[in-house]
Design a protein around this motif. Structure first.
Motif, PDB file in Angstrom:
ATOM      1  N   ALA A   1       0.813  -1.220   0.000  1.00 33.15           N
ATOM      2  CA  ALA A   1       0.000   0.000   0.000  1.00 33.15           C
ATOM      3  C   ALA A   1       0.845   1.267   0.000  1.00 33.15           C
ATOM      4  O   ALA A   1       0.343   2.338  -0.371  1.00 33.15           O
ATOM      5  CB  ALA A   1      -0.936   0.007   1.200  1.00 33.15           C
ATOM      6  N   LYS A   2       2.101   1.178   0.386  1.00 33.78           N
ATOM      7  CA  LYS A   2       2.962   2.365   0.413  1.00 33.78           C
ATOM      8  C   LYS A   2       4.032   2.338  -0.673  1.00 33.78           C
ATOM      9  O   LYS A   2       5.039   3.027  -0.575  1.00 33.78           O
ATOM     10  CB  LYS A   2       3.593   2.533   1.799  1.00 33.78           C
ATOM     11  N   TYR A   3       3.786   1.576  -1.729  1.00 33.79           N
ATOM     12  CA  TYR A   3       4.719   1.531  -2.846  1.00 33.79           C
ATOM     13  C   TYR A   3       4.802   2.905  -3.507  1.00 33.79           C
ATOM     14  O   TYR A   3       3.849   3.692  -3.474  1.00 33.79           O
ATOM     15  CB  TYR A   3       4.274   0.480  -3.868  1.00 33.79           C
ATOM     16  N   HIS A   4       5.925   3.174  -4.133  1.00 36.72           N
ATOM     17  CA  HIS A   4       6.183   4.484  -4.727  1.00 36.72           C
ATOM     18  C   HIS A   4       5.141   4.861  -5.772  1.00 36.72           C
ATOM     19  O   HIS A   4       4.559   4.005  -6.449  1.00 36.72           O
ATOM     20  CB  HIS A   4       7.573   4.490  -5.365  1.00 36.72           C
ATOM     21  N   ALA A   5       4.924   6.170  -5.929  1.00 34.94           N
ATOM     22  CA  ALA A   5       3.913   6.689  -6.860  1.00 34.94           C
ATOM     23  C   ALA A   5       4.127   6.206  -8.288  1.00 34.94           C
ATOM     24  O   ALA A   5       3.160   6.034  -9.045  1.00 34.94           O
ATOM     25  CB  ALA A   5       3.910   8.220  -6.821  1.00 34.94           C
ATOM     26  N   SER A   6       5.374   5.967  -8.680  1.00 35.68           N
ATOM     27  CA  SER A   6       5.635   5.474 -10.025  1.00 35.68           C
ATOM     28  C   SER A   6       5.024   4.094 -10.236  1.00 35.68           C
ATOM     29  O   SER A   6       4.494   3.788 -11.306  1.00 35.68           O
ATOM     30  CB  SER A   6       7.143   5.434 -10.291  1.00 35.68           C
ATOM     31  N   GLY A   7       5.096   3.254  -9.207  1.00 38.00           N
ATOM     32  CA  GLY A   7       4.488   1.932  -9.288  1.00 38.00           C
ATOM     33  C   GLY A   7       2.981   1.996  -9.270  1.00 38.00           C
ATOM     34  O   GLY A   7       2.302   1.228  -9.968  1.00 38.00           O
TER      35      GLY A   7
END
Length: 365
Positions: free
Chosen positions: A117-123
């Motif tokens: 849920a806290k993966y980077h915005a690019s992902g």
């Protein structure tokens, strides 16, 4: 006509309006991701210039699959593979592009992507482009991840996590490697903030946890952080690398990465490997100091100090600037609640880092 007046006014009202600013060289930088201070070492620059000297070209000129692939790219990919224990690699233009490349290409119709849920915005952006199903699991929640994998009937399962999370500063759970193995899932590990920071050889979480790369593992790392350059790389099996070369749009349709930046990152890799022991000691000393002074539990060099008030984080940043120090004032949508993000960079004098921690601690206590 001002087409976005209302939207800009709303951002200002919420304390979320952003601007660019050039900070003077005298500013003590406690905000950047240049964890090892290599972006300020002239010997790295000199090594990159020396590698380019005598080459017929100094820029890639084309996409990697046309005529942009250069010996400088191949040398760096080979060095990364040797250091990290992977079969093959691809250098790319940026970490943002690398996440787009991997996720959009790998998740096909009938597949399921399981993303922290806290993966980077690019992902997160890449996840909106895929043909398969996208499932988020609670941050570092291994039980939820395992439960969701257990009921998945997807053709392929792909898990995406970060080695160290960019805004929380915490490590991925070691158990996720085992979960991926049990469920025969591909595992993407974004090591943007862990490569160069953790592990006995400072190669990231694979190094830290003693993980030997397997055919289901992909490691992404960036060059604009601990490596003091610009760009990124993906390491994987030869099979997966061949697939990405043929399906990943940011590889196929973008000009190949800068030759200078690639040579610069290669010089940094050599420096990190040659000085890993002493660099590791310095990192651990700074991490311990930040944790003690700020009352946090940073796993790397990112001190994420919760504040919860957008205007207050801006006030804290301004107070530090008056002292000649810069920290990150991170607000929505990057984080759910505002934080001060202080980086214990090795390029900063230890006394200045201590002073920065003192000021932040005084504001948030």
């Amino acid at each position: 006509m001002n087409y976005y007046d209302k939207e800009l006014a709303a951002l200002r009202h919420a304390g979320r309006f952003r601007t660019r600013r050039v900070f003077g060289a005298e500013t003590v930088d406690l905000a950047s991701n240049d964890y090892l201070g290599l972006a300020e070492k002239p010997e790295m620059f000199d090594a990159a210039v020396a590698r380019l000297h005598g080459e017929k070209v100094h820029a890639p000129k084309a996409s990697m699959l046309v005529n942009g692939y250069h010996a400088i790219h191949r040398e760096f990919e080979d060095a990364l593979c040797e250091a990290n224990g992977f079969e093959a690699g691809i250098v790319m233009g940026s970490g943002f592009n690398a996440n787009l490349a991997m996720i959009e290409a790998l998740v096909r119709r009938g597949d399921e992507l399981f993303m922290d849920a806290k993966y980077h915005a690019s992902g997160v952006l890449a996840a909106k482009l895929v043909e398969g199903k996208v499932t988020y699991f609670g941050h570092n929640d291994i039980r939820e991840l395992e439960a969701k994998l257990a009921v998945s009937d997807a053709r392929r399962r792909i898990i995406a996590v970060e080695g160290i999370y960019s805004m929380d500063g915490d490590l991925m759970a070691r158990e996720i490697f085992d979960i991926a193995e049990r469920h025969d899932a591909l595992l993407i590990v974004d090591e943007a903030h862990s490569s160069g920071v953790v592990g006995p050889r400072l190669l990231g979480v694979f190094d830290l946890y003693g993980i030997t790369p397997k055919p289901n593992h992909l490691k992404m790392g960036t060059l604009g952080k601990a490596y003091g350059s610009f760009g990124a790389y993906v390491l994987a099996s030869r099979h997966i690398t061949d697939y990405l070369l043929n399906r990943a749009k940011p590889v196929i349709y973008a000009t190949a990465p800068s030759l200078f930046d690639t040579a610069l990152a290669h010089a940094s890799l050599r420096h990190i490997l040659e000085h890993a022991g002493e660099l590791h000691e310095q990192i651990e000393a700074r991490r311990a100091m930040m944790n003690a002074m700020l009352g946090i539990n940073a796993d790397g060099l990112i001190a994420a100090v919760p504040v919860g008030d957008n205007r207050k984080v801006m006030d804290i940043q301004a107070a530090l600037l008056e002292e000649g120090m810069l920290v990150g004032a991170i607000r929505q949508p990057t984080v759910e609640r505002a934080i001060v993000r202080l980086i214990g960079r090795l390029g900063v004098d230890e006394a200045a880092l201590r002073r920065g921690c003192e000021i932040v601690a005084r504001w948030v206590k």
